[in-house]
Scaffold this active site. Structure first.
Site, PDB file in Angstrom:
ATOM      1  N   LYS A 140       3.262  10.336   0.367  1.00 37.28           N
ATOM      2  CA  LYS A 140       2.572   9.582  -0.682  1.00 37.28           C
ATOM      3  C   LYS A 140       1.113   9.318  -0.307  1.00 37.28           C
ATOM      4  O   LYS A 140       0.200   9.452  -1.129  1.00 37.28           O
ATOM      5  CB  LYS A 140       3.298   8.263  -0.940  1.00 37.28           C
ATOM      6  CG  LYS A 140       4.686   8.425  -1.549  1.00 37.28           C
ATOM      7  CD  LYS A 140       5.388   7.073  -1.654  1.00 37.28           C
ATOM      8  CE  LYS A 140       6.783   7.229  -2.240  1.00 37.28           C
ATOM      9  NZ  LYS A 140       7.516   5.955  -2.309  1.00 37.28           N
ATOM     10  N   SER A 187      10.329   3.142  -6.069  1.00 41.91           N
ATOM     11  CA  SER A 187       9.041   2.893  -5.421  1.00 41.91           C
ATOM     12  C   SER A 187       7.919   2.585  -6.409  1.00 41.91           C
ATOM     13  O   SER A 187       6.828   2.215  -5.996  1.00 41.91           O
ATOM     14  CB  SER A 187       8.643   4.095  -4.562  1.00 41.91           C
ATOM     15  OG  SER A 187       8.572   5.260  -5.342  1.00 41.91           O
TER      16      SER A 187
END
Length: 788
Positions: free
Chosen positions: A722, A679
């Site tokens: 996140k 990511s």
């Protein structure tokens, strides 16, 4: 009484447990210091010693009152020193003696005594008759008592002295010490014979009873052996005739089988086991194994089940009372109840709750059981390596038992409990098998209707069980097993959710545990937020519960010291007094754009984190250096981004040969913490391009996404965690893959409305939003205003 005789002084030795009679030769061992000194004194004077018994043989150092008055004057015939300080003495009994006084006690006993036997005694006719009666009785005694040698009878017939005759027989018979002392203290020979005759008759009666009991026991043992052989013969005969031998116990099992509501095939198999058990010897080890097996079968709840409480409103109230948030989980449970009300044939779903530790996965399963009013079973799978834990042992093994699944169902006594498999991702495998493979049949709705345990070897219906599993990560669960479960992600709580949980659940509970009232502890929301953000770093609330418990314990100390204190006020100023200095800090976004620095986002087991990705360029030989504990996947993303950077060098006015003379160093701070995952691909690529082109990156923006060699941005996981981490860091603009746009709905509304989301498909869009360029950027559209 004996005639008066001349008094004599002799050393005395007290004996323990034995009596010495006149006219007999005996030996004994002595070891006490007093006794050895008395023996040495006797050897110096005519070798005469006075031997008398103690009243209590347990006394180690007897006194005057512990010794009988009547004993025997003996002549020492032989001494033999034994190893140590013991001496073996052979003595000949001469005549009885009566103690008149003790002359000395130390260093050994010395006494004055008189002779106790009659002198010149002649027995009459009565004495002769008594001798014959006693001899006849003694002959009978010898035949009954195996410890006495028959050869003693030959010598007794030649003895004419009545006193000697009585003493010899008294010494040969196994009387108690007290009985022998009575005989020793009787000085008149005829009276002594009368006592001896009575004692002999009594002893023979005892021996006769013992013999009778021994004979009966032997006959009983022989009868048992005979019965055993006869039963074995009958069993063999009936086996030849094809007849059945069913005992009372097997008939009881047959009655239970008759009342058992199972299929015809199962009844036939169980009946065969009962018949086999009836033919086994009762005392054989195989019989006990068969009995245990049958008991297990009949203890299983083949048809017993609890009635579900299918009240959706009640279930919803239970779930809301026990848990805050977790809307997806609650919604799925309510769906199951609703469908169960409509369709009675619904199979039990296999639910897998996946999430970090401390978010309430196990307690959710307990709440489901309470909402359905079902029995609850919990089985921890952490570290389970043996397949037999799930399927059981085969009965051919010694000590075989059913698997923990069947055992738990048996203990629950119902066939439809809520069964929780905790930590299903922690199972392992070794030479004892793969328990994860054994779980396939248990958790497959199409197969568990006929689950077969290795011990039972009979199909048992597990389709009525509501199975719930928990896991921290799906990565370690085998794909075939994961395919059988309906995965529900239980993500971490937001800061606001933790605040609500602490206020509504944790503080009342912990105050009660520590003897405080919830009104006593006064803590503001801002202080609670400071505890959540500064002293815990987790997705769940376990550490938060510990920190609140620490505050309550400190408050308890204060309350004990000051009984008049009515409340404890916890503020931002005195928080360190209770919890110490702040343990954690969250990264805060820089206020000004920087070159080669990008705010990335990462997912961890304890929630989301923001990562500052730094890139530096130096003159060199074109090396790409990666530091900061990067995993293999993250290193591959960095190399992919580096290759993409070379492919778009012309577009961003980069020297095409920069890779030959420029070293690029990518570093992620906090290098002690391992980091991995794809990511950070677009974050590292953006940072590299910024460092090479010297174009600053906007500081108030964060990004996540995987990059390909062609510059496409691929979806990643953990969007909710996140975004929450970026929100805590003060970031209000986030770049994320276009395919993750659907995950924005999972983010709480109070966070979502304050963040601008920028879904992107290509790396060009990322750079357009992130870099501080001279040309205008595209207009951003907030997710909450965008219509599907």
């Amino acid at each position: 009484m004996p005639r008066k005789s001349k008094k004599m002084k002799l050393p005395l030795i007290p004996l323990r447990g034995i009596n010495i009679f006149p006219h007999t030769v005996s030996h004994f061992d002595i070891g006490r210091e007093k006794s050895v000194l008395a023996l040495e004194a006797a050897m110096e004077k005519e070798q005469l010693i006075f031997l008398v018994s103690q009243k209590d043989q347990e006394i180690e150092l007897p006194k005057e009152e512990d010794i009988f008055e009547v004993g025997t004057v003996c002549r020492i015939k032989q001494l033999l020193k034994l190893p140590g300080s013991s001496v073996r003495v052979l003595v000949e009994g001469l005549y009885r003696g009566v103690i008149t006084k003790y002359d000395a006690i130390d260093p050994y006993f010395s006494v004055t005594l008189e002779k106790g036997d009659f002198q010149d005694y002649e027995p009459g006719v009565e004495g002769q008759a008594l001798m014959r009666m006693v001899l006849k009785s003694f002959e009978q005694y010898v035949h009954m008592e195996n410890r006495v040698s028959p050869e003693l009878l030959l010598g007794l017939e030649e003895v004419a002295d009545i006193s000697q005759f009585a003493d010899l027989i008294a010494s040969y018979v196994y009387f108690k010490q007290s009985t022998k002392q009575v005989l020793l203290e009787e000085f008149i020979p005829e009276e002594r014979l009368k006592l001896l005759y009575a004692f002999l008759l009594e002893e023979m009666d005892v021996l006769q009873i013992e013999s009778k009991i021994e004979t009966e026991v032997k006959e009983q043992v022989n009868r048992f052996q005979k019965d055993y052989y006869l039963r074995e013969q009958i069993r063999a005969i009936r086996k030849e005739l094809g007849e059945e031998n069913i005992s009372d116990e097997t008939q009881e099992y047959m009655d239970k089988l008759h009342n058992l509501k199972v299929s015809k095939e199962l009844k036939v198999k169980i009946e065969k086991e009962i018949v086999r058990y009836g033919k086994l010897p009762a005392m054989s080890s195989e019989s006990s194994v068969a009995r245990t097996y049958l008991d297990t079968i009949f203890e299983l709840p083949w048809n017993k089940q609890t009635k579900d409480k299918l009240d959706i409103n009640y279930a919803q109230s239970v779930l809301e009372k026990d848990h805050y948030g977790l809307e997806k989980v609650k919604e799925r449970i309510l769906e199951f109840l609703a469908v169960r009300q409509i369709s009675k044939g619904l199979k039990g779903p296999i639910i897998c709750l996946v999430g970090p530790p401390g978010v309430g996965k196990t307690s959710i399963a307990r709440s489901v059981a309470r909402a359905l009013e079902r029995k609850f079973i919990r089985m921890s799978l952490g570290g389970v390596r043996d397949e037999a834990e799930i399927r059981g042992h085969r009965r051919t093994y010694i000590g075989a038992i059913p698997g923990r699944v069947i055992t738990s169902i048996k203990d629950a006594k119902v066939k439809n409990p809520v069964f929780l498999f905790d930590e299903i991702d922690k199972m392992a495998s070794d030479f004892r098998g793969d328990p994860a493979s054994a779980m396939l049949e248990v958790l497959d709705p199409e197969q568990n209707k006929e689950f077969t345990d290795h011990y039972l070897e009979l199909p048992f219906d597990l389709s009525k069980v509501l199975f719930i599993t928990t896991a921290n990560s799906l990565s370690t669960i085998p794909r075939p097993l994961l395919d059988r479960m309906e995965v529900i992600e239980v993500s971490g709580y937001t800061e606001e959710e933790k605040l609500h949980i602490a206020r509504s659940f944790l503080i009342p509970k912990i105050c009660k545990e520590n003897g405080l009232t919830k009104e006593y502890l006064k803590i503001s929301d801002d202080t609670l937020r400071a505890v959540i953000t500064g002293y815990t770093r987790e997705s769940g609330v376990r550490n938060l519960e510990r920190e609140i418990g620490k505050i309550c314990r400190k408050c308890a100390i204060e309350k004990v010291k000051d009984r008049d204190k009515s409340s404890a006020l916890i503020t931002m100023k005195n928080l360190t007094k209770y919890l110490g200095k702040t343990k954690f800090r969250y990264d805060v976004a820089e206020s000004t754009p920087e070159i080669g620095s990008v705010n990335g986002m990462a997912w961890t087991q304890v929630g989301g984190e923001t990562l500052t990705i730094e890139v530096g360029c130096m003159h060199g030989t074109g090396k790409l250096e990666l530091t900061g504990q990067m995993g293999d996947v993250m290193k591959e993303s960095a190399r992919t981004g580096y290759s993409y950077l070379r492919s778009v060098a012309d577009k961003y006015a980069i020297n095409p040969d920069f890779y030959k003379d420029t070293d690029v160093h990518i570093h992620i701070p906090e290098g002690a913490i391992p980091k991995d995952g794809p990511s950070a691909g677009i974050s590292m690529t953006t940072a590299m391009l910024s460092a090479v082109t010297k174009i600053p990156v906007r500081s108030q923006i964060a990004m996540t996404g995987e990059i390909t060699l062609r510059g496409k941005v691929l979806a990643v996981g953990g969007i909710k965690e996140k975004v929450l981490a970026a929100y805590r860091a003060g970031i209000r603009e986030i770049i994320l893959p276009y395919e993750n746009e659907r995950n924005i709905e999972d983010i709480p509304m109070n966070v979502r409305k304050n963040i601008t989301f920028r879904p992107v498909k290509t790396m060009e869009e990322v750079l357009e939003y992130a870099l501080v360029l001279d040309k205008p950027k595209k207009v951003a559209v907030k997710k909450e205003n965008k219509k599907k």
